[in-house]
Design a protein around this motif. Sequence first.
Motif, PDB file in Angstrom:
ATOM      1  N   ILE A 160       0.849  -1.191   0.000  1.00  0.00           N
ATOM      2  CA  ILE A 160       0.000   0.000   0.000  1.00  0.00           C
ATOM      3  C   ILE A 160       0.882   1.238   0.000  1.00  0.00           C
ATOM      4  CG2 ILE A 160      -1.761   1.286   1.282  1.00  0.00           C
ATOM      5  CD1 ILE A 160      -2.721  -1.387   2.426  1.00  0.00           C
ATOM      6  N   GLY A 161       0.615   2.160  -0.908  1.00  0.00           N
ATOM      7  CA  GLY A 161       1.418   3.371  -1.044  1.00  0.00           C
ATOM      8  C   GLY A 161       2.462   3.267  -2.134  1.00  0.00           C
ATOM      9  N   GLU A 162       2.729   2.038  -2.609  1.00  0.00           N
ATOM     10  CA  GLU A 162       3.691   1.841  -3.693  1.00  0.00           C
ATOM     11  C   GLU A 162       3.045   1.132  -4.883  1.00  0.00           C
ATOM     12  OE1 GLU A 162       7.091  -0.197  -2.207  1.00  0.00           O
ATOM     13  OE2 GLU A 162       7.483   1.262  -0.606  1.00  0.00           O
ATOM     14  N   ASP A 163       2.508  -0.050  -4.638  1.00  0.00           N
ATOM     15  CA  ASP A 163       1.856  -0.808  -5.710  1.00  0.00           C
ATOM     16  C   ASP A 163       0.368  -0.474  -5.836  1.00  0.00           C
ATOM     17  OD1 ASP A 163       4.281  -2.246  -6.089  1.00  0.00           O
ATOM     18  OD2 ASP A 163       3.729  -3.536  -4.399  1.00  0.00           O
ATOM     19  N   CYS A 164      -0.206   0.015  -4.778  1.00  0.00           N
ATOM     20  CA  CYS A 164      -1.649   0.292  -4.762  1.00  0.00           C
ATOM     21  C   CYS A 164      -1.944   1.352  -3.715  1.00  0.00           C
ATOM     22  CB  CYS A 164      -2.448  -0.982  -4.482  1.00  0.00           C
ATOM     23  SG  CYS A 164      -2.162  -1.660  -2.825  1.00  0.00           S
ATOM     24  N   GLU A 165      -3.168   1.813  -3.714  1.00  0.00           N
ATOM     25  CA  GLU A 165      -3.652   2.714  -2.673  1.00  0.00           C
ATOM     26  C   GLU A 165      -5.070   2.314  -2.306  1.00  0.00           C
ATOM     27  OE1 GLU A 165      -3.243   4.626  -0.415  1.00  0.00           O
ATOM     28  OE2 GLU A 165      -1.232   5.446  -0.644  1.00  0.00           O
ATOM     29  N   LEU A 166      -5.523   2.820  -1.173  1.00  0.00           N
ATOM     30  CA  LEU A 166      -6.858   2.507  -0.682  1.00  0.00           C
ATOM     31  C   LEU A 166      -7.746   3.734  -0.713  1.00  0.00           C
ATOM     32  CD1 LEU A 166      -6.031   0.399   2.513  1.00  0.00           C
ATOM     33  CD2 LEU A 166      -6.386  -0.419   0.185  1.00  0.00           C
ATOM     34  N   ILE A 167      -8.995   3.526  -1.126  1.00  0.00           N
ATOM     35  CA  ILE A 167     -10.044   4.513  -0.875  1.00  0.00           C
ATOM     36  C   ILE A 167     -10.841   3.961   0.293  1.00  0.00           C
ATOM     37  CG2 ILE A 167     -12.082   5.685  -1.754  1.00  0.00           C
ATOM     38  CD1 ILE A 167     -10.969   5.466  -4.531  1.00  0.00           C
ATOM     39  N   ARG A 168     -10.763   4.660   1.408  1.00  0.00           N
ATOM     40  CA  ARG A 168     -11.347   4.164   2.652  1.00  0.00           C
ATOM     41  C   ARG A 168     -12.506   5.061   3.053  1.00  0.00           C
ATOM     42  NH1 ARG A 168      -8.146   4.584   8.286  1.00  0.00           N
ATOM     43  NH2 ARG A 168      -7.523   6.447   7.146  1.00  0.00           N
ATOM     44  N   MET A 169     -13.607   4.459   3.507  1.00  0.00           N
ATOM     45  CA  MET A 169     -14.788   5.232   3.874  1.00  0.00           C
ATOM     46  C   MET A 169     -14.855   5.523   5.359  1.00  0.00           C
ATOM     47  SD  MET A 169     -18.745   4.581   2.811  1.00  0.00           S
ATOM     48  CE  MET A 169     -19.988   5.844   3.111  1.00  0.00           C
ATOM     49  N   THR A 170     -14.443   4.589   6.186  1.00  0.00           N
ATOM     50  CA  THR A 170     -14.534   4.763   7.633  1.00  0.00           C
ATOM     51  C   THR A 170     -13.159   4.592   8.269  1.00  0.00           C
ATOM     52  OG1 THR A 170     -15.052   2.409   7.933  1.00  0.00           O
ATOM     53  CG2 THR A 170     -16.913   3.930   7.697  1.00  0.00           C
ATOM     54  N   PRO A 171     -12.935   5.202   9.429  1.00  0.00           N
ATOM     55  CA  PRO A 171     -11.619   5.096  10.067  1.00  0.00           C
ATOM     56  C   PRO A 171     -11.218   3.672  10.429  1.00  0.00           C
ATOM     57  CG  PRO A 171     -12.891   6.891  11.038  1.00  0.00           C
ATOM     58  CD  PRO A 171     -13.823   6.127  10.158  1.00  0.00           C
ATOM     59  N   ASP A 172     -12.208   2.807  10.673  1.00  0.00           N
ATOM     60  CA  ASP A 172     -11.896   1.445  11.116  1.00  0.00           C
ATOM     61  C   ASP A 172     -11.973   0.417   9.988  1.00  0.00           C
ATOM     62  OD1 ASP A 172     -14.596   1.497  10.701  1.00  0.00           O
ATOM     63  OD2 ASP A 172     -15.175   0.933  12.733  1.00  0.00           O
ATOM     64  N   TYR A 173     -12.055   0.864   8.739  1.00  0.00           N
ATOM     65  CA  TYR A 173     -12.070  -0.030   7.574  1.00  0.00           C
ATOM     66  C   TYR A 173     -13.262  -0.982   7.572  1.00  0.00           C
ATOM     67  CZ  TYR A 173      -7.130   1.349   7.177  1.00  0.00           C
ATOM     68  OH  TYR A 173      -5.961   2.072   7.072  1.00  0.00           O
ATOM     69  N   MET A 174     -14.353  -0.618   8.227  1.00  0.00           N
ATOM     70  CA  MET A 174     -15.459  -1.558   8.402  1.00  0.00           C
ATOM     71  C   MET A 174     -16.661  -1.282   7.505  1.00  0.00           C
ATOM     72  SD  MET A 174     -14.540  -3.849  10.523  1.00  0.00           S
ATOM     73  CE  MET A 174     -16.098  -4.582  11.004  1.00  0.00           C
ATOM     74  N   GLY A 175     -16.727  -0.159   6.834  1.00  0.00           N
ATOM     75  CA  GLY A 175     -17.885   0.133   6.014  1.00  0.00           C
ATOM     76  C   GLY A 175     -19.081   0.544   6.862  1.00  0.00           C
ATOM     77  N   ILE A 176     -20.237   0.646   6.222  1.00  0.00           N
ATOM     78  CA  ILE A 176     -21.442   1.094   6.927  1.00  0.00           C
ATOM     79  C   ILE A 176     -22.591   0.090   6.779  1.00  0.00           C
ATOM     80  CG2 ILE A 176     -20.815   3.520   6.660  1.00  0.00           C
ATOM     81  CD1 ILE A 176     -22.905   3.717   4.425  1.00  0.00           C
ATOM     82  N   TRP A 177     -22.274  -1.136   6.378  1.00  0.00           N
ATOM     83  CA  TRP A 177     -23.347  -2.110   6.194  1.00  0.00           C
ATOM     84  C   TRP A 177     -24.028  -2.450   7.512  1.00  0.00           C
ATOM     85  CZ3 TRP A 177     -26.506  -3.439   2.729  1.00  0.00           C
ATOM     86  CH2 TRP A 177     -27.273  -4.604   2.855  1.00  0.00           C
ATOM     87  N   ASP A 178     -23.312  -2.365   8.642  1.00  0.00           N
ATOM     88  CA  ASP A 178     -23.946  -2.662   9.926  1.00  0.00           C
ATOM     89  C   ASP A 178     -25.055  -1.665  10.234  1.00  0.00           C
ATOM     90  OD1 ASP A 178     -22.043  -0.639  10.090  1.00  0.00           O
ATOM     91  OD2 ASP A 178     -21.579  -1.039  12.199  1.00  0.00           O
TER      92      ASP A 178
END
Length: 321
Positions: free
Chosen positions: A121-139
Amino acid sequence: MAQYSPLFFPELNGLTSGVNPPGVYTTNNATTLYFQRMLYQRAMSVFDWTIPDEWDKNFLQYCLCFLGYSVVVDSDKIARVAAGHCGVVPQAGTLYGYGIFYQPTRANVVSPLLDGTALTIGEDCELIRMTPDYMGIWDIIQTYAELLSQASTATSMSLQNSRVAFAIAAKNKSAAQTIKAIYDKVQRGEPGVVFDGNFIKDSSGADPQPWAAFQQSVKDCYVADMTLEAYDTILHQFDEEVGIPSLRGAAGNKKERLLTDEIHRNDSATTARASVWLDCLNQSVERVNALFGLSLSVSMREMPELEGGETDVDEDNVTGD
Protein backbone atom coordinates in the motif's frame (compact mmCIF):
# COMPACT_ATOMS: atom_id res chain seq x y z
CA MET A 1 -25.30 -33.00 10.15
CA ALA A 2 -22.57 -32.53 7.55
CA GLN A 3 -24.91 -33.50 4.74
CA TYR A 4 -27.02 -30.42 5.54
CA SER A 5 -24.08 -28.00 5.44
CA PRO A 6 -24.37 -25.10 4.95
CA LEU A 7 -27.46 -24.58 7.07
CA PHE A 8 -29.88 -21.86 6.03
CA PHE A 9 -33.19 -20.90 7.63
CA PRO A 10 -35.25 -23.62 5.88
CA GLU A 11 -32.89 -26.32 7.15
CA LEU A 12 -32.62 -24.74 10.61
CA ASN A 13 -36.40 -24.55 10.88
CA GLY A 14 -36.72 -28.19 9.91
CA LEU A 15 -34.11 -29.31 12.44
CA THR A 16 -35.24 -27.20 15.39
CA SER A 17 -39.02 -26.84 14.98
CA GLY A 18 -39.61 -30.15 16.73
CA VAL A 19 -37.85 -29.07 19.93
CA ASN A 20 -37.92 -25.26 19.91
CA PRO A 21 -40.78 -22.84 19.28
CA PRO A 22 -40.46 -20.76 16.12
CA GLY A 23 -38.62 -17.50 16.50
CA VAL A 24 -38.90 -14.07 14.92
CA TYR A 25 -36.31 -13.83 12.15
CA THR A 26 -35.52 -10.30 11.05
CA THR A 27 -32.83 -11.31 8.56
CA ASN A 28 -32.90 -13.26 5.32
CA ASN A 29 -36.53 -12.42 4.62
CA ALA A 30 -37.99 -10.51 1.70
CA THR A 31 -39.08 -7.49 3.73
CA THR A 32 -35.67 -6.95 5.31
CA LEU A 33 -33.94 -7.42 1.95
CA TYR A 34 -36.24 -4.77 0.48
CA PHE A 35 -35.26 -2.27 3.17
CA GLN A 36 -31.58 -3.16 2.84
CA ARG A 37 -31.69 -2.18 -0.81
CA MET A 38 -33.65 0.98 -0.07
CA LEU A 39 -31.35 2.15 2.72
CA TYR A 40 -28.22 1.32 0.73
CA GLN A 41 -29.39 3.57 -2.09
CA ARG A 42 -30.30 6.34 0.37
CA ALA A 43 -26.88 6.16 1.99
CA MET A 44 -25.04 6.22 -1.33
CA SER A 45 -26.95 9.35 -2.38
CA VAL A 46 -25.12 11.42 0.25
CA PHE A 47 -21.80 11.69 -1.64
CA ASP A 48 -21.13 13.18 -5.06
CA TRP A 49 -18.20 11.54 -6.88
CA THR A 50 -15.97 12.69 -9.71
CA ILE A 51 -14.23 9.61 -11.12
CA PRO A 52 -12.87 8.49 -14.51
CA ASP A 53 -15.49 7.46 -17.04
CA GLU A 54 -13.96 3.97 -17.18
CA TRP A 55 -14.69 3.35 -13.50
CA ASP A 56 -17.90 1.72 -12.36
CA LYS A 57 -19.22 3.97 -9.58
CA ASN A 58 -21.70 1.34 -8.42
CA PHE A 59 -18.89 -1.15 -7.86
CA LEU A 60 -16.79 1.44 -6.01
CA GLN A 61 -19.71 2.35 -3.73
CA TYR A 62 -20.49 -1.30 -3.15
CA CYS A 63 -16.94 -1.95 -1.96
CA LEU A 64 -16.95 1.12 0.29
CA CYS A 65 -20.28 0.20 1.87
CA PHE A 66 -19.71 -3.52 2.42
CA LEU A 67 -15.93 -3.76 2.81
CA GLY A 68 -15.21 -0.23 3.99
CA TYR A 69 -12.50 0.31 1.38
CA SER A 70 -11.47 -0.33 -2.21
CA VAL A 71 -7.98 -1.17 -3.47
CA VAL A 72 -6.93 1.09 -6.36
CA VAL A 73 -4.32 -0.57 -8.56
CA ASP A 74 -2.80 -0.34 -12.01
CA SER A 75 -4.31 -3.45 -13.56
CA ASP A 76 -1.93 -3.36 -16.55
CA LYS A 77 0.96 -4.32 -14.26
CA ILE A 78 -0.73 -7.33 -12.65
CA ALA A 79 -3.14 -8.59 -15.34
CA ARG A 80 -3.35 -12.37 -15.79
CA VAL A 81 -5.18 -12.20 -19.10
CA ALA A 82 -5.83 -9.62 -21.79
CA ALA A 83 -9.22 -8.74 -20.31
CA GLY A 84 -7.46 -7.61 -17.15
CA HIS A 85 -5.68 -4.69 -18.85
CA CYS A 86 -7.98 -1.86 -17.78
CA GLY A 87 -5.57 0.75 -16.45
CA VAL A 88 -5.93 2.15 -12.96
CA VAL A 89 -9.13 0.73 -11.42
CA PRO A 90 -10.71 0.16 -7.98
CA GLN A 91 -10.96 -3.45 -6.87
CA ALA A 92 -12.18 -5.52 -3.95
CA GLY A 93 -9.44 -6.99 -1.83
CA THR A 94 -8.14 -8.06 1.56
CA LEU A 95 -5.71 -6.23 3.82
CA TYR A 96 -2.99 -7.48 6.11
CA GLY A 97 0.22 -6.44 7.80
CA TYR A 98 0.62 -3.43 10.06
CA GLY A 99 2.83 -0.39 10.42
CA ILE A 100 3.89 1.78 13.34
CA PHE A 101 0.30 3.00 13.79
CA TYR A 102 -1.18 -0.48 13.28
CA GLN A 103 -2.57 0.41 9.89
CA PRO A 104 -2.53 -2.26 7.13
CA THR A 105 0.52 -2.24 4.89
CA ARG A 106 -0.30 -4.92 2.29
CA ALA A 107 -3.26 -5.78 0.10
CA ASN A 108 -4.42 -8.69 -2.02
CA VAL A 109 -6.69 -7.92 -4.96
CA VAL A 110 -9.51 -10.44 -5.31
CA SER A 111 -10.05 -10.92 -9.05
CA PRO A 112 -9.55 -13.90 -11.39
CA LEU A 113 -8.27 -11.47 -14.02
CA LEU A 114 -5.49 -10.02 -11.85
CA ASP A 115 -2.49 -11.39 -10.02
CA GLY A 116 -2.75 -8.91 -7.18
CA THR A 117 -1.03 -10.60 -4.26
CA ALA A 118 1.25 -8.99 -1.70
CA LEU A 119 0.77 -5.47 -3.01
CA THR A 120 2.42 -2.77 -0.92
CA ILE A 121 0.00 0.00 0.00
CA GLY A 122 1.42 3.37 -1.04
CA GLU A 123 3.69 1.84 -3.69
CA ASP A 124 1.86 -0.81 -5.71
CA CYS A 125 -1.65 0.29 -4.76
CA GLU A 126 -3.65 2.71 -2.67
CA LEU A 127 -6.86 2.51 -0.68
CA ILE A 128 -10.04 4.51 -0.88
CA ARG A 129 -11.35 4.16 2.65
CA MET A 130 -14.79 5.23 3.87
CA THR A 131 -14.53 4.76 7.63
CA PRO A 132 -11.62 5.10 10.07
CA ASP A 133 -11.90 1.44 11.12
CA TYR A 134 -12.07 -0.03 7.57
CA MET A 135 -15.46 -1.56 8.40
CA GLY A 136 -17.88 0.13 6.01
CA ILE A 137 -21.44 1.09 6.93
CA TRP A 138 -23.35 -2.11 6.19
CA ASP A 139 -23.95 -2.66 9.93
CA ILE A 140 -25.91 0.60 10.03
CA ILE A 141 -27.98 -0.40 7.01
CA GLN A 142 -28.62 -3.89 8.41
CA THR A 143 -29.70 -2.58 11.81
CA TYR A 144 -32.21 -0.10 10.46
CA ALA A 145 -33.45 -2.51 7.79
CA GLU A 146 -34.42 -4.97 10.51
CA LEU A 147 -36.20 -2.26 12.51
CA LEU A 148 -38.10 -1.03 9.45
CA SER A 149 -38.98 -4.61 8.55
CA GLN A 150 -40.56 -5.14 11.97
CA ALA A 151 -42.42 -1.81 11.80
CA SER A 152 -43.73 -2.67 8.33
CA THR A 153 -44.82 -6.13 9.46
CA ALA A 154 -46.55 -4.68 12.52
CA THR A 155 -48.42 -2.23 10.28
CA SER A 156 -49.58 -5.05 8.00
CA MET A 157 -50.71 -7.10 11.00
CA SER A 158 -52.64 -4.13 12.42
CA LEU A 159 -54.42 -3.50 9.13
CA GLN A 160 -55.28 -7.18 8.82
CA ASN A 161 -56.46 -7.52 12.42
CA SER A 162 -58.66 -4.44 12.14
CA ARG A 163 -60.68 -6.30 9.50
CA VAL A 164 -61.59 -9.11 11.93
CA ALA A 165 -64.61 -7.60 13.70
CA PHE A 166 -66.29 -10.77 14.93
CA ALA A 167 -66.46 -14.54 14.69
CA ILE A 168 -69.64 -16.67 14.85
CA ALA A 169 -70.04 -20.21 16.14
CA ALA A 170 -73.18 -21.90 14.78
CA LYS A 171 -74.89 -24.86 16.48
CA ASN A 172 -74.90 -26.99 13.30
CA LYS A 173 -74.07 -26.90 9.60
CA SER A 174 -77.55 -25.73 8.61
CA ALA A 175 -77.36 -22.79 11.00
CA ALA A 176 -73.90 -21.95 9.67
CA GLN A 177 -75.16 -21.83 6.09
CA THR A 178 -78.08 -19.62 7.12
CA ILE A 179 -75.76 -17.23 8.96
CA LYS A 180 -73.49 -17.00 5.90
CA ALA A 181 -76.47 -16.19 3.68
CA ILE A 182 -77.68 -13.50 6.10
CA TYR A 183 -74.20 -11.98 6.26
CA ASP A 184 -73.86 -11.94 2.45
CA LYS A 185 -77.16 -10.11 2.07
CA VAL A 186 -76.22 -7.54 4.71
CA GLN A 187 -72.86 -6.94 3.02
CA ARG A 188 -74.60 -6.41 -0.30
CA GLY A 189 -76.45 -3.51 1.29
CA GLU A 190 -79.95 -4.96 1.80
CA PRO A 191 -81.59 -2.83 4.52
CA GLY A 192 -83.59 -5.73 5.95
CA VAL A 193 -83.03 -9.49 5.87
CA VAL A 194 -85.79 -12.02 6.65
CA PHE A 195 -84.99 -15.61 7.57
CA ASP A 196 -86.88 -18.68 8.78
CA GLY A 197 -87.08 -18.54 12.56
CA ASN A 198 -87.37 -22.32 12.85
CA PHE A 199 -83.68 -22.79 12.32
CA ILE A 200 -82.96 -21.22 15.73
CA LYS A 201 -85.10 -23.80 17.58
CA ASP A 202 -83.56 -26.93 19.03
CA SER A 203 -85.12 -30.43 19.04
CA SER A 204 -87.26 -29.62 22.06
CA GLY A 205 -88.80 -26.60 20.33
CA ALA A 206 -87.08 -24.12 22.61
CA ASP A 207 -85.53 -20.94 21.20
CA PRO A 208 -81.97 -20.80 22.49
CA GLN A 209 -79.42 -18.48 20.96
CA PRO A 210 -78.80 -19.73 17.40
CA TRP A 211 -75.15 -18.83 17.56
CA ALA A 212 -72.37 -17.56 19.80
CA ALA A 213 -70.55 -14.46 18.58
CA PHE A 214 -67.08 -13.21 19.42
CA GLN A 215 -67.03 -9.43 19.06
CA GLN A 216 -63.89 -7.31 19.20
CA SER A 217 -63.35 -3.57 19.13
CA VAL A 218 -61.95 -2.70 15.71
CA LYS A 219 -60.79 0.64 17.04
CA ASP A 220 -58.75 -0.98 19.81
CA CYS A 221 -57.11 -3.36 17.31
CA TYR A 222 -56.12 -0.55 14.94
CA VAL A 223 -52.61 0.60 15.82
CA ALA A 224 -51.38 1.20 12.28
CA ASP A 225 -51.11 4.94 12.91
CA MET A 226 -48.65 4.28 15.75
CA THR A 227 -46.62 1.73 13.80
CA LEU A 228 -46.45 4.11 10.84
CA GLU A 229 -45.23 6.80 13.24
CA ALA A 230 -42.56 4.39 14.47
CA TYR A 231 -41.62 3.57 10.85
CA ASP A 232 -41.24 7.26 10.07
CA THR A 233 -39.13 7.84 13.19
CA ILE A 234 -36.80 4.92 12.39
CA LEU A 235 -36.34 6.08 8.80
CA HIS A 236 -35.47 9.61 9.87
CA GLN A 237 -33.05 8.29 12.48
CA PHE A 238 -31.29 6.43 9.69
CA ASP A 239 -31.20 9.60 7.60
CA GLU A 240 -29.50 11.40 10.48
CA GLU A 241 -26.96 8.59 10.79
CA VAL A 242 -25.87 8.81 7.16
CA GLY A 243 -26.08 12.57 6.65
CA ILE A 244 -29.51 13.20 5.11
CA PRO A 245 -31.15 16.25 6.73
CA SER A 246 -34.77 16.06 7.77
CA LEU A 247 -37.23 18.23 9.64
CA ARG A 248 -38.45 15.18 11.54
CA GLY A 249 -35.07 14.70 13.16
CA ALA A 250 -35.05 18.30 14.34
CA ALA A 251 -38.63 18.12 15.57
CA GLY A 252 -38.55 14.86 17.49
CA ASN A 253 -42.05 14.64 18.94
CA LYS A 254 -42.61 18.35 18.56
CA LYS A 255 -45.82 19.14 16.69
CA GLU A 256 -45.60 22.91 16.47
CA ARG A 257 -43.51 25.09 14.20
CA LEU A 258 -39.75 24.56 14.30
CA LEU A 259 -37.39 27.43 14.91
CA THR A 260 -34.41 28.18 12.71
CA ASP A 261 -31.95 27.44 15.53
CA GLU A 262 -33.52 24.00 15.99
CA ILE A 263 -32.94 23.25 12.31
CA HIS A 264 -29.30 24.29 12.64
CA ARG A 265 -28.77 22.13 15.71
CA ASN A 266 -30.13 19.15 13.81
CA ASP A 267 -27.78 19.90 10.90
CA SER A 268 -24.84 19.36 13.25
CA ALA A 269 -26.22 16.01 14.42
CA THR A 270 -26.98 14.95 10.86
CA THR A 271 -23.49 15.66 9.50
CA ALA A 272 -21.55 14.24 12.46
CA ARG A 273 -20.78 10.79 11.05
CA ALA A 274 -20.97 11.84 7.41
CA SER A 275 -18.22 14.41 8.08
CA VAL A 276 -15.95 11.69 9.48
CA TRP A 277 -16.61 9.54 6.41
CA LEU A 278 -15.96 12.47 4.07
CA ASP A 279 -12.63 13.21 5.78
CA CYS A 280 -11.55 9.58 5.30
CA LEU A 281 -12.62 9.62 1.67
CA ASN A 282 -10.86 12.91 0.91
CA GLN A 283 -7.62 11.78 2.54
CA SER A 284 -7.77 8.54 0.57
CA VAL A 285 -8.57 10.31 -2.70
CA GLU A 286 -5.58 12.65 -2.25
CA ARG A 287 -3.23 9.69 -1.85
CA VAL A 288 -4.71 7.91 -4.88
CA ASN A 289 -4.35 11.05 -7.00
CA ALA A 290 -0.76 11.50 -5.88
CA LEU A 291 0.24 7.89 -6.67
CA PHE A 292 -1.55 7.47 -9.99
CA GLY A 293 -1.90 11.03 -11.28
CA LEU A 294 -5.70 10.97 -11.27
CA SER A 295 -8.23 13.72 -10.54
CA LEU A 296 -10.65 11.97 -8.22
CA SER A 297 -12.83 14.01 -5.91
CA VAL A 298 -15.74 13.45 -3.55
CA SER A 299 -18.01 15.88 -1.75
CA MET A 300 -21.30 15.98 0.11
CA ARG A 301 -24.19 16.21 -2.30
CA GLU A 302 -26.20 19.41 -2.11
CA MET A 303 -29.42 18.73 -0.22
CA PRO A 304 -32.59 20.85 -0.24
CA GLU A 305 -32.33 23.55 2.41
CA LEU A 306 -34.68 23.14 5.35
CA GLU A 307 -36.26 26.25 6.81
CA GLY A 308 -37.86 26.92 10.16
CA GLY A 309 -39.59 29.81 11.87
CA GLU A 310 -37.86 32.88 13.20
CA THR A 311 -36.24 32.81 16.63
CA ASP A 312 -37.56 36.21 17.72
CA VAL A 313 -41.13 35.02 18.37
CA ASP A 314 -43.27 36.54 21.07
CA GLU A 315 -42.70 34.87 24.46
CA ASP A 316 -46.47 34.50 24.87
CA ASN A 317 -46.72 32.56 21.62
CA VAL A 318 -43.68 30.31 21.59
CA THR A 319 -45.52 27.42 19.92
CA GLY A 320 -46.11 29.29 16.68
CA ASP A 321 -49.30 29.23 14.63
